[in-house]
Design a protein around this motif. Structure first.
Motif, short mmCIF file in Angstrom:
data_model
loop_
_atom_site.label_atom_id
_atom_site.label_comp_id
_atom_site.label_asym_id
_atom_site.label_seq_id
_atom_site.Cartn_x
_atom_site.Cartn_y
_atom_site.Cartn_z
N ALA A 50 0.81 -1.22 0.00
CA ALA A 50 0.00 0.00 0.00
C ALA A 50 0.84 1.27 0.00
CB ALA A 50 -0.94 -0.01 1.21
N VAL A 51 2.08 1.17 0.49
CA VAL A 51 2.93 2.37 0.60
C VAL A 51 4.32 2.14 0.01
CG1 VAL A 51 1.72 3.31 2.61
CG2 VAL A 51 3.56 1.66 2.96
N ALA A 52 4.45 1.13 -0.83
CA ALA A 52 5.77 0.73 -1.32
C ALA A 52 6.46 1.84 -2.12
CB ALA A 52 5.65 -0.53 -2.18
N ARG A 53 5.72 2.50 -3.01
CA ARG A 53 6.35 3.52 -3.86
C ARG A 53 6.90 4.69 -3.03
NH1 ARG A 53 6.05 3.62 -9.14
NH2 ARG A 53 4.23 2.23 -9.12
N LYS A 54 6.28 4.95 -1.89
CA LYS A 54 6.71 6.07 -1.05
C LYS A 54 7.84 5.68 -0.10
CE LYS A 54 4.87 9.67 2.01
NZ LYS A 54 3.64 10.24 2.63
N TYR A 55 7.89 4.39 0.32
CA TYR A 55 8.81 4.07 1.42
C TYR A 55 9.80 2.93 1.16
CZ TYR A 55 6.02 7.01 4.54
OH TYR A 55 5.39 8.09 5.14
N ALA A 56 9.65 2.13 0.11
CA ALA A 56 10.52 0.96 -0.06
C ALA A 56 11.99 1.34 -0.20
CB ALA A 56 10.07 0.14 -1.28
N HIS A 57 12.26 2.56 -0.65
CA HIS A 57 13.64 3.01 -0.80
C HIS A 57 14.14 3.75 0.45
CE1 HIS A 57 11.03 6.30 -1.97
NE2 HIS A 57 12.03 7.17 -1.86
N LYS A 58 13.26 3.87 1.47
CA LYS A 58 13.63 4.62 2.67
C LYS A 58 13.93 3.72 3.86
CE LYS A 58 11.02 8.69 1.20
NZ LYS A 58 9.90 9.61 1.48
N ILE A 59 13.40 2.50 3.85
CA ILE A 59 13.67 1.54 4.92
C ILE A 59 13.50 0.14 4.32
CG2 ILE A 59 11.28 1.61 5.74
CD1 ILE A 59 12.37 1.08 8.58
N PRO A 60 14.37 -0.81 4.63
CA PRO A 60 14.24 -2.16 4.08
C PRO A 60 12.90 -2.80 4.43
CG PRO A 60 16.44 -1.85 4.95
CD PRO A 60 15.64 -0.65 5.38
N PHE A 61 12.21 -3.29 3.40
CA PHE A 61 10.95 -4.00 3.57
C PHE A 61 11.21 -5.50 3.70
CE2 PHE A 61 7.50 -1.17 1.36
CZ PHE A 61 7.76 -0.16 2.27
N ILE A 62 10.53 -6.13 4.65
CA ILE A 62 10.54 -7.59 4.80
C ILE A 62 9.10 -8.05 4.64
CG2 ILE A 62 11.07 -9.55 6.31
CD1 ILE A 62 12.90 -7.37 7.86
N VAL A 63 8.79 -8.70 3.53
CA VAL A 63 7.41 -9.09 3.24
C VAL A 63 7.14 -10.47 3.83
CG1 VAL A 63 5.69 -9.54 1.45
CG2 VAL A 63 7.42 -7.76 1.10
N LYS A 64 6.16 -10.55 4.70
CA LYS A 64 5.74 -11.83 5.29
C LYS A 64 4.84 -12.54 4.28
CE LYS A 64 5.63 -14.47 9.06
NZ LYS A 64 4.39 -15.18 8.96
N ILE A 65 5.28 -13.71 3.80
CA ILE A 65 4.60 -14.35 2.67
C ILE A 65 3.54 -15.35 3.08
CG2 ILE A 65 6.56 -14.00 1.11
CD1 ILE A 65 7.33 -16.94 1.59
N ASN A 66 3.52 -15.80 4.34
CA ASN A 66 2.47 -16.72 4.78
C ASN A 66 1.94 -16.31 6.15
OD1 ASN A 66 4.51 -17.61 6.50
ND2 ASN A 66 4.40 -19.75 5.89
N HIS A 67 0.73 -16.78 6.46
CA HIS A 67 0.08 -16.37 7.70
C HIS A 67 -0.87 -17.45 8.19
CE1 HIS A 67 1.36 -12.18 7.12
NE2 HIS A 67 0.94 -12.29 5.87
N ASN A 68 -1.19 -17.37 9.48
CA ASN A 68 -2.32 -18.09 10.06
C ASN A 68 -3.49 -17.13 10.05
OD1 ASN A 68 -3.84 -20.04 11.53
ND2 ASN A 68 -3.41 -18.90 13.40
N GLU A 69 -4.51 -17.38 9.23
CA GLU A 69 -5.53 -16.36 8.97
C GLU A 69 -6.57 -16.20 10.07
OE1 GLU A 69 -8.69 -17.57 8.38
OE2 GLU A 69 -8.19 -19.65 8.04
N TYR A 105 9.38 -9.05 -4.63
CA TYR A 105 10.50 -8.49 -5.39
C TYR A 105 10.08 -7.21 -6.12
CZ TYR A 105 13.98 -8.15 -9.16
OH TYR A 105 14.92 -7.70 -10.05
N ASP A 106 8.89 -7.27 -6.75
CA ASP A 106 8.42 -6.12 -7.53
C ASP A 106 8.15 -4.89 -6.66
OD1 ASP A 106 8.58 -7.45 -9.93
OD2 ASP A 106 6.46 -8.04 -9.97
N MET A 107 7.76 -5.09 -5.40
CA MET A 107 7.48 -3.92 -4.55
C MET A 107 8.75 -3.37 -3.90
SD MET A 107 5.70 -5.16 -0.97
CE MET A 107 4.37 -6.07 -1.72
#
Length: 358
Positions: free
Chosen positions: A122-141, A161-163
């Motif tokens: 939701a905020v990748a374009r604004k912040y992905a270059h300002k702090i390292p993002f760690i995307v959690k790929i699985n969850h207990n829903e 990768y794309d974000m």
């Protein structure tokens, strides 16, 4: 060894002298690969990780207040899925907005922020270059009725990768009926992540109702969590997230009577660990290939003594040879300034040169 700053001592209370002066006589610190400014060069450069993975690991270690020390302070906010958004954000509804999660991580001086595809996207374009993002790929829903406990994939490595993510994170419930499938899914995902140059972090949690024996809970026992860590680094996780041990003897408890579970050696309890929390956590570090994969301990849920508990966990992790803390609810379930202060207290432990590896 000189004692730490007065504020840290005060937060540790009656445990201060014991935790700050303990010497580990189980597994020597000389056998460990310890966090340092040259950690990527000293440890991961020897591995099969490609240059893009090394770059992202270095970017994670170079960011925030702990940048250049080899230690990490990560803000994880995936509880909107794992524990339900209402229950997680009711104490501070500002964090329904993903941008406030990123702002807390940045203002709190964190190395990186770990969250869901939705939050970070939701905020990748604004912040992905300002702090390292760690995307959690699985969850207990946590919506299936009655509740079931399983980690399922929420997206692809390509999407992370794309974000602009620097790393991906995943959870495996080791010991659960679903663990074999989760192991295979995460192994494939981590392989693809490394191909694309993303670092990998694995939440190595144990989960099985049988791990509660005669009223004692062994989900955070040093021997069971240690083996979960060992499985995690076998899956080529670069960093292991684990709950700090609260006891030991899970294998022993599960092997009482006629049952037969796993394999154990008495040296696990007599030589490789003691009852001291630093020694128990040292055993977790040892199972991370003696620190070749960094151990970050979780901060746990929020409560009445969050600052004291967070500092205690950080001191134990650092002195055991760990790489840092990943603390979420203690920080985001309070006003922004207090959350920043709590994260800074954790980081102060790793910045304090008087707090050394035991």
């Amino acid at each position: 060894m000189a004692l730490a700053s007065k504020s840290i001592e005060e937060l540790l209370g009656d445990e201060a002298e014991d935790l700050l002066t303990h010497n580990c006589d189980t597994i020597s610190k000389d056998k460990l690969h310890l966090p340092s400014a040259s950690y990527v060069d000293d440890v991961w450069y020897q591995s099969d990780r490609n240059p893009r993975v090394l770059r992202n690991l270095q970017s994670l270690l170079d960011h925030g207040r702990l940048g250049g020390t080899g230690y990490t302070s990560i803000l994880p906010v995936d509880q909107g899925v794992e524990h339900s958004a209402g229950a997680s954000f009711a104490p501070n509804p500002d964090y329904f907005d993903p941008e406030n999660i990123i702002k807390l991580a940045i203002e709190g001086g964190c190395n990186g922020v770990a969250s869901t595809f939705g939050v970070l996207g939701a905020v990748a374009r604004k912040y992905a270059h300002k702090i390292p993002f760690i995307v959690k790929i699985n969850h207990n829903e946590l919506m299936t009725y009655p509740n079931t406990y399983d980690q399922v994939m929420f997206g692809s490595i390509e999407r992370a990768y794309d974000m602009g993510a620097a790393a991906v994170g995943a959870t495996i419930y080791f010991g659960s009926e679903e663990s074999s499938r989760q192991i295979q899914e995460v192994a494939r995902a981590f392989e693809r992540a490394h191909e694309l140059g993303l670092a990998t972090i694995l939440w190595c949690y144990t989960r099985n109702s049988a791990f509660k024996v005669n009223g004692e809970d062994y989900h955070a026992s040093a021997d069971l969590t240690g083996q979960a860590n060992h499985l995690g680094v076998t899956l080529q996780a670069d960093i292991i997230k684990q709950k700090q041990p609260t006891n030991n003897g899970g294998y022993k408890a599960l092997n009482m009577g006629d049952s037969s579970y796993g394999k154990l050696d008495e040296d696990i309890y007599n030589k490789l660990a003691s009852e001291h929390p630093i020694d128990l956590t040292r055993y977790q570090v040892a199972n991370c290939y003696m620190g070749r994969a960094g151990l970050i301990n979780s901060g746990g849920g929020s409560g009445e003594n969050d600052f004291a508990q967070a500092v205690r966990t950080a001191v134990i992790n650092k002195r055991a040879g760990g790489m840092g803390l990943i603390s979420g609810r203690k920080a985001f379930q309070r006003p922004l300034k207090e959350g920043v202060k709590l994260l800074n207290f954790i980081q102060d432990v790793y910045l304090d040169e008087d707090i050394t590896v035991a």
